[in-house]
Write a protein that holds these residues in place. Structure first.
Motif, PDB file in Angstrom:
ATOM      1  N   ARG A  18      -7.552   5.637   4.776  1.00  0.00           N
ATOM      2  CA  ARG A  18      -6.399   4.081   3.864  1.00  0.00           C
ATOM      3  C   ARG A  18      -5.705   4.198   6.308  1.00  0.00           C
ATOM      4  N   PHE A  19      -5.315   2.770   5.723  1.00  0.00           N
ATOM      5  CA  PHE A  19      -4.940   2.478   6.905  1.00  0.00           C
ATOM      6  C   PHE A  19      -3.488   2.646   7.401  1.00  0.00           C
ATOM      7  N   ALA A  66       5.335  -0.336  -6.204  1.00  0.00           N
ATOM      8  CA  ALA A  66       5.867   0.821  -5.778  1.00  0.00           C
ATOM      9  C   ALA A  66       7.382   0.712  -4.975  1.00  0.00           C
ATOM     10  N   ALA A  67       7.827  -0.678  -4.625  1.00  0.00           N
ATOM     11  CA  ALA A  67       9.271  -0.939  -4.577  1.00  0.00           C
ATOM     12  C   ALA A  67      10.109  -0.426  -5.984  1.00  0.00           C
ATOM     13  N   GLU A 113       7.529   4.411   3.977  1.00  0.00           N
ATOM     14  CA  GLU A 113       7.274   4.681   2.923  1.00  0.00           C
ATOM     15  C   GLU A 113       6.891   4.094   1.264  1.00  0.00           C
ATOM     16  N   LEU A 114       7.209   2.598   1.791  1.00  0.00           N
ATOM     17  CA  LEU A 114       6.910   1.407   0.167  1.00  0.00           C
ATOM     18  C   LEU A 114       5.014   1.573   0.419  1.00  0.00           C
ATOM     19  N   ALA A 115       5.577   1.075   1.783  1.00  0.00           N
ATOM     20  CA  ALA A 115       3.354   0.753   2.760  1.00  0.00           C
ATOM     21  C   ALA A 115       2.616   1.847   2.213  1.00  0.00           C
ATOM     22  N   ASP A 116       3.421   3.386   2.194  1.00  0.00           N
ATOM     23  CA  ASP A 116       2.338   4.208   2.174  1.00  0.00           C
ATOM     24  C   ASP A 116       1.863   4.702   1.046  1.00  0.00           C
TER      25      ASP A 116
END
Lengths: 202, 202
Positions: B192-193, A141-142, A41-44
């Motif tokens: 996005r990736f 985001a974190a 989710e962090l990456a998204d």
């Protein structure tokens, strides 16, 4: 085409405190683990932050297993070693020096690849600036997801690159511990500038 | 020493959407002005974001008056000119190449000045990385306050430096329009990736 764009309002003070005003760089960590689902989710979330021409140069390794932590350990500066080994996750933020090869996918409406190919100075500047932006998006985001962060520059760059990004295409920008911080390990807050010391309204 | 540290929870979906998931880079602006009070709060929020050794190298000019906008105009790339002239405010994000002279104030518990003085490569790398982080804090703090943003790299760097940071000490990193965006000017969201295209869990 209809674009969905929600109404934007000032976030409440709890959110502003958690993101910026009361957030701190953590040095000690509780035992609470960070799930793979949370990292996904962090990456998204972070990937939605803007980069120039949507170039998205950041490449991230979330170091979580004991084995991967041991691989990172010899490259950490002494002051960062113990706290990093105890953090549930350490994100290694790299940047792809061939990011422009992905622009036909990421920026399909122009030939953005040709702006960069064969121009190493512009590639390096763009990759470093925009991966730094993405590093800040990672931190915020974190925090938005309720995690605490501990970003660091004190490590052997070449050693981390060789261990985690062999081949030379991806360079390391900085690393960042992630988890749930133990306030007992916090240092006092360092002072910040007054407005006029770093800003002007012209 | 007692440190006040509030409980951190996942922010709600409205906040995550406003900061990241539904936020967009804006190209057209409504007439709603941005007050000096809002710019001061923006600075107060963004300055709390972390930088290495609290070095805080960003120096920001908020270009707001007609006169200052005209001074900026000739240095903008053609594609950025009209929208920037129409934005209520354009932030010029610079970085101080003598940031380390302020470390006795900003990082008083160590002689951090000596880590940088006389090392131009480390100075440039640190100032560029950390002012980029602060540029991302500017974007996200603006969004948190309900503003829209339009960051840009398309301008004549040397020209902007000479016009707004004469003397050579402060270099320009990027510029960013601020205001209340008109959704009619939005482009479609770029792709996005997927997670595995830029992240690994090790």
């Amino acid at each position: 085409m209809t674009v969905h764009i929600p109404v934007r309002r000032r976030l409440d003070d709890v959110a502003l405190d958690q993101l910026f005003r009361e957030a701190r760089t953590h040095n000690a960590w509780t035992d609470k683990p960070v799930s793979d689902e949370t990292l996904r989710e962090l990456a998204d979330v972070l990937k939605m932050g803007p980069t120039s021409a949507n170039c998205s140069p950041a490449r991230i390794v979330f170091v979580k297993s004991r084995e991967a932590k041991e691989k990172l350990k010899p490259h950490l500066s002494e002051g960062n070693r113990d706290k990093t080994m105890k953090a549930p996750v350490t994100a290694i933020l790299g940047y792809d020096t061939e990011f422009y090869e992905k622009l036909p996918k990421l920026f399909p409406h122009a030939d953005a690849r040709s702006w960069f190919a064969g121009n190493p100075a512009l590639i390096e500047e763009t990759a470093f600036r925009n991966s730094s932006l993405q590093g800040a998006y990672l931190i915020l985001a974190a925090r938005a997801l309720g995690l605490d962060t501990g970003p660091m520059s004190g490590f052997d760059k070449a050693g981390v690159e060789q261990a985690f990004f062999p081949g030379g295409k991806v360079k390391v920008n900085f690393i960042c511990n992630l988890g749930y911080g133990d306030p007992a390990g916090l240092f006092p807050r360092s002072p910040r500038f007054a407005f006029d010391e770093f800003c002007t309204i012209a």
